[in-house]
Design a protein around this motif. Structure first.
Motif, PDB file in Angstrom:
ATOM      1  N   SER A 152      21.105  39.165  62.544  1.00 11.07           N
ATOM      2  CA  SER A 152      20.055  38.382  61.888  1.00 11.07           C
ATOM      3  C   SER A 152      19.919  38.758  60.417  1.00 11.07           C
ATOM      4  O   SER A 152      19.644  37.911  59.575  1.00 11.07           O
ATOM      5  N   GLY A 179      22.631  36.878  58.782  1.00 13.05           N
ATOM      6  CA  GLY A 179      22.450  35.427  58.851  1.00 13.05           C
ATOM      7  C   GLY A 179      21.368  34.947  57.912  1.00 13.05           C
ATOM      8  O   GLY A 179      21.520  33.946  57.224  1.00 13.05           O
ATOM      9  N   ASN A 180      20.260  35.645  57.858  1.00 10.63           N
ATOM     10  CA  ASN A 180      19.173  35.268  56.960  1.00 10.63           C
ATOM     11  C   ASN A 180      18.212  36.441  56.871  1.00 10.63           C
ATOM     12  O   ASN A 180      17.324  36.598  57.704  1.00 10.63           O
ATOM     13  N   ARG A 191      15.790  37.122  54.906  1.00  2.00           N
ATOM     14  CA  ARG A 191      14.361  36.821  54.705  1.00  2.00           C
ATOM     15  C   ARG A 191      13.703  36.473  56.027  1.00  2.00           C
ATOM     16  O   ARG A 191      12.614  36.947  56.336  1.00  2.00           O
ATOM     17  N   ALA A 192      14.391  35.624  56.802  1.00  2.00           N
ATOM     18  CA  ALA A 192      13.829  35.235  58.093  1.00  2.00           C
ATOM     19  C   ALA A 192      13.749  36.445  59.008  1.00  2.00           C
ATOM     20  O   ALA A 192      12.775  36.626  59.740  1.00  2.00           O
ATOM     21  N   LEU A 239      10.768  38.597  58.079  1.00  2.00           N
ATOM     22  CA  LEU A 239       9.493  38.014  58.510  1.00  2.00           C
ATOM     23  C   LEU A 239       9.340  38.033  60.022  1.00  2.00           C
ATOM     24  O   LEU A 239       8.254  37.842  60.542  1.00  2.00           O
ATOM     25  N   GLN A 269      14.008  26.761  56.586  1.00  2.00           N
ATOM     26  CA  GLN A 269      15.429  27.031  56.371  1.00  2.00           C
ATOM     27  C   GLN A 269      15.620  28.392  55.711  1.00  2.00           C
ATOM     28  O   GLN A 269      16.485  29.154  56.075  1.00  2.00           O
ATOM     29  N   ARG A 270      14.775  28.671  54.721  1.00  2.00           N
ATOM     30  CA  ARG A 270      14.976  29.888  53.938  1.00  2.00           C
ATOM     31  C   ARG A 270      14.382  31.102  54.630  1.00  2.00           C
ATOM     32  O   ARG A 270      14.969  32.179  54.625  1.00  2.00           O
ATOM     33  N   ASP A 271      13.193  30.938  55.226  1.00  2.00           N
ATOM     34  CA  ASP A 271      12.465  32.108  55.733  1.00  2.00           C
ATOM     35  C   ASP A 271      12.307  32.126  57.249  1.00  2.00           C
ATOM     36  O   ASP A 271      11.881  33.125  57.801  1.00  2.00           O
ATOM     37  N   GLY A 272      12.606  31.001  57.903  1.00  2.00           N
ATOM     38  CA  GLY A 272      12.258  30.927  59.309  1.00  2.00           C
ATOM     39  C   GLY A 272      13.420  31.116  60.260  1.00  2.00           C
ATOM     40  O   GLY A 272      13.306  31.803  61.259  1.00  2.00           O
ATOM     41  N   LEU A 273      14.542  30.505  59.940  1.00  2.00           N
ATOM     42  CA  LEU A 273      15.627  30.448  60.918  1.00  2.00           C
ATOM     43  C   LEU A 273      16.842  31.231  60.459  1.00  2.00           C
ATOM     44  O   LEU A 273      17.114  31.324  59.272  1.00  2.00           O
ATOM     45  N   VAL A 274      17.559  31.793  61.419  1.00  2.00           N
ATOM     46  CA  VAL A 274      18.864  32.381  61.129  1.00  2.00           C
ATOM     47  C   VAL A 274      19.891  31.360  61.602  1.00  2.00           C
ATOM     48  O   VAL A 274      20.088  31.179  62.800  1.00  2.00           O
TER      49      VAL A 274
END
Lengths: 339, 499
Positions: A232, A235-236, A238-239, A242, B341-346
């Motif tokens: 994760s 992958g992102n 920031r997400a 959070l 898209q930016r902060d919620g999902l991988v």
């Protein structure tokens, strides 16, 4: 039907290809996906077939085992590298860490003298192994802290450590090589060459070490919370943050693990050679990155698996050894590896 | 001069524009009004060649044209100034204006000529900016002028401005309006987008209102007033539910006491200015405000993402202090971020892995995760928040926007929170999905969850919220019950003052 035809159909109508593939290969079989995921596998088979035709020595169990023990070095580096690449980072320092680890091991095997006490300590091999891994972990720790907490780009931080680790290795040896790492029975520190020379059921120990490390890394990635955090984060980030993932800690840890993998590779290599030179492992980091990428991991992070990375390492190892066997010059070998 | 005929654009299953007609008149300002997600930006991107319409025609002076890129449109004299400035801060004004189309001679770039032209442009715009100043040294308003100068330097005949005033001070807005009037006098057509309705009314000649991808009204300035715009923007109410009743409102779950959050873009300023708020268990509070009112900063600070500069946050009476995001989630305080898209999902992970990401601990025994327990958790989430998917192993990209949003909400609800904060939970999802999201929140509240959600669509305030808090410049400017009117709420936010 030729491959180019299938490609053309896939571009115009993805529905058709699914139907066709199902008709040809049974239920739920997706040809495009297989081709993509199996790239490295097909390349490996192609390499084995090609070299087997070119040289009678290539296709033999003995040769495969020898090649596998070469692959073990790259494979160990690549497994560590893949953890880092999964988080979207890169570790350029692994080649130097490998060299440094070998030198540290060599240094310890020669005996540590405490002049104040007038004694020379000869640590047993298991202590040497643990201390060497600790050195690798330390290099990784510095990398990880620089990247996660001081926001130094991974490329820059690990490039710096590449030079630092190599420099330290050269300083420790004055540029010379430690020979005769075999140890002496009367000093109780024999057995260092076991890693590089011994075989269990005919399989070189180095290969078994790689298998164990790969299995451990695979379990770590697929079955632990840490593994999920690694995917994760890449992958992102920031997400992930959070969602409560300790992104910074994960980042530091993958570099530490990469450093330990490099140190293990350094131990195996110096044991295979029964000598430790400060220039061992130069440019190995690039080979490791190549193996990870051939294995299907994305340099942007989040995608990749151990199986692919091992295949990548075997592709590169088998290719370069094959070129040696059929007698291609080392300059051409470099060209081929790139191609 | 420039017109769009029956232009439609679909993204996957979402229809962003449904056959819109739009005209730009020579030498006049046409303003496009509409709520977030009404399709304003999509239409502007089509007109400026950034994206291509799914169907419909674009006519330039009566002839159909088709743009393949923003450069095509620029060559025909259509320039766009985006909401976020696209200048290179480290380079000088001159270099920014000629970026990508430097004036070259045999000896290389002709800096002297570029500088002369830049100086001429600045004189024309009556802005005293030296061409060699680095852009980062300019105030935001001046940067906007540089952006305009760049558009003019390619002889733009049509200039599209997307929210040009959102970052400007009142005096800078005056300067901008003067520039716009000058441009009009020179025959340049302007398309203007703004959320500040009053401001836009000062400058516009024509008004066009979009709602849910269709044009609902158009009229010249002389025939319209604020009320007309608001009425057409908001439209008839789609029923997004009403505040849930019949359950007990409990103790204070979340207390914010004098919270201040520093502004990331300007030092010394506060995005949130000593704000206090109490949220009770079972209560739903709506946070309304314009962009830049400080809603996101406040929510992200409470969630532990941004540092605070003052004040306290108490969760069920205990101060959170410097607790990490993970600790806050463990204690029952979660945030569903604004930008999924930016902060919620991988994106690289499956639906199930996304859903379980925040609650991995719940299915880890000892060292290893249990696939069986994880599947139970994922399946329950998919059922509870009614995600339409093939199952937990489906790729996240295969879901529609609304279902992706439900994954983000489901991920946070899976942690069994006490307080859930949602930043613009309805952004970019269609009306049906909105209704389902609100229904979920209402159900949560009935089980004793404290809910706070932010929105910039006034219609969404008047749905399930028990209380509506309006934020303006980092402070609470008003508080309403569910019986407030849209006009009252918009007036309090500074968006429109309806007499």
């Amino acid at each position: 039907m030729s491959n180019s035809n299938i490609g053309a159909i896939a571009m115009t109508d993805t529905g058709t290809i699914h139907k066709r593939a199902r008709g040809l290969f049974g239920n739920g079989f997706d040809l495009g996906r297989l081709l993509l995921e199996g790239r490295a596998f097909f390349a490996l088979i192609a390499i084995i077939i090609t070299f087997s035709m070119l040289s009678p020595f290539y296709f033999s169990t003995g040769n495969f085992l020898i090649m596998a023990s070469h692959v073990a070095i790259f494979g160990l580096l690549a497994v560590g590298m893949m953890l880092v690449i999964l988080t979207g980072g890169i570790d350029l320092s692994v080649g130097s860490t490998l060299g440094l680890a070998g030198v540290v091991a060599g240094f310890l095997m020669q005996g540590v003298s405490f002049e104040a006490f007038g004694v020379v300590l000869y640590p047993p091999v298991w202590v040497v192994v643990i201390l060497t891994c600790a050195v690798g972990a330390l290099v990784g720790l510095v990398n990880g802290v620089l990247i996660a907490f001081f926001k130094v780009p991974a490329f820059v931080a690990t490039l710096g450590l590449l030079y630092v680790a190599r420099g330290v290795a050269l300083l420790m040896t004055d540029g010379l090589t430690y020979n005769n790492l075999g140890g002496k029975p009367e000093l109780g520190n024999t057995g260092f060459d076991w890693l590089g020379f011994n075989r269990v059921f005919d399989v070189p120990i180095g290969v078994l070490v790689l298998a164990a490390v790969a299995l451990g890394a695979s379990l770590l990635l697929n079955r632990t919370a840490f593994g999920r955090w690694v995917y994760s984060t890449g992958g992102n980030a920031r997400a992930a943050e959070l969602s409560g993932v300790p992104v910074k800690r994960v980042t530091v840890l993958v570099y530490v693990l990469s450093g330990i993998c490099a140190a293990i590779a350094g131990l195996v290599l110096s044991s295979q050679l029964t000598s430790a030179g400060p220039t061992a492992g130069t440019t190995y980091e690039l080979t490791a990155i190549a193996a990870v990428v051939i294995g299907g991991a994305a340099l942007t992070g989040g995608r990749g698996n151990i199986r692919g990375t091992l295949l990548g390492a075997f592709v590169i190892g088998f290719l370069s050894d094959g070129l040696v066997i059929i007698g291609v010059s080392s300059y051409w070998q470099t060209v081929f590896t790139g191609a | 001069m420039l017109s769009a005929r029956n232009v439609a654009k679909t993204y996957g299953s979402v229809q962003a524009l449904k056959g819109v007609n739009f005209d730009v008149h020579r030498g006049q300002v046409t303003t496009l009004f509409g709520e977030n997600g009404a399709g304003k930006s999509t239409l502007m991107k089509i007109l400026s060649g950034v994206i291509r319409p799914t169907s419909g025609d674009i006519l330039l002076e009566g002839h159909p044209v088709s743009f393949h890129s923003a450069n095509d449109a620029r060559d025909l004299g259509i320039s766009i100034i985006h909401q976020e400035l696209s200048l290179a801060p480290n380079m000088s004004v001159r270099d920014n204006i000629f970026m990508g189309r430097e004036i070259t001679t045999a000896a290389g770039v002709d800096y002297a000529e570029e500088e002369r032209q830049t100086r001429a442009l600045m004189e024309e715009l009556e802005e005293d900016i030296d061409p060699l100043t680095p852009v980062e040294d300019l105030r935001l308003g001046q940067q906007q002028v540089v952006e305009i100068a760049r558009a003019l330097s390619v002889n733009a005949r049509i200039l599209i401005m997307d929210e040009p005033t959102s970052a400007l001070s009142a005096s800078e807005v005056e300067v901008l309006f003067k520039v716009i009037r000058d441009l009009k006098a020179r025959g340049v057509s302007i398309v203007y987008i703004s959320h500040h309705l009053e401001e836009a009314l000062q400058i516009t000649d024509h008004a066009v209102v979009l709602r849910d991808g269709t044009m609902t009204a158009r009229a010249p300035r002389s025939e319209i007033d604020l009320e007309w715009i608001v009425r057409n923007m908001v439209g008839e109410n789609f029923d997004l539910g009403s505040p849930p009743e019949g359950h007990a409102i409990g103790q204070v779950a979340l207390e914010i006491d004098g919270l201040s959050v520093p502004d990331a873009s300007a030092t010394g300023r506060s995005a949130v200015d000593s704000l206090s708020l109490k949220l009770r268990a079972g209560e739903i509070v709506c946070l309304y405000g314009l962009m830049g009112a400080g809603r996101t900063e406040m929510l992200e600070c409470i969630a532990g993402r941004l540092p605070k500069s003052g004040g306290r946050v108490l969760l069920e009476g205990r101060e959170l202090g410097r607790a990490s995001i993970a600790e806050r989630i463990a204690r029952g305080l979660v945030l569903v971020p604004e930008d999924r898209q930016r902060d919620g999902l991988v994106q690289t992970m499956s639906v199930g892995e996304n859903l379980s990401l925040a609650s991995i601990g719940a299915f880890t025994r000892g060292l290893f995760t249990s696939r069986k327990r994880e599947k139970v958790l994922v399946d329950a989430s998919i059922r509870d928040v009614t995600i339409k998917t093939d199952g937990g192993q489906a790729a996240i990209g295969s879901l529609s926007g609304g279902n992706q949003q439900k994954v983000v909400i489901g991920k946070m609800l899976a942690t069994n929170p006490r307080v859930v904060m949602l930043d613009e939970p309805s952004r970019g999802i269609d009306i049906g999905a909105k209704a389902e999201v609100f229904r979920l929140l209402a159900e949560g509240a009935q089980r004793g969850l404290a809910v706070i959600y932010s929105t910039s669509e006034v219609g969404e305030c008047l749905s399930i919220a028990h209380r509506i808090i309006v934020m303006r410049r980092g402070k609470i400017s008003a508080e309403f019950g569910p019986d407030a009117t849209k006009e009252q709420i918009m007036a309090a936010s500074g968006e429109a003052v309806v007499a």
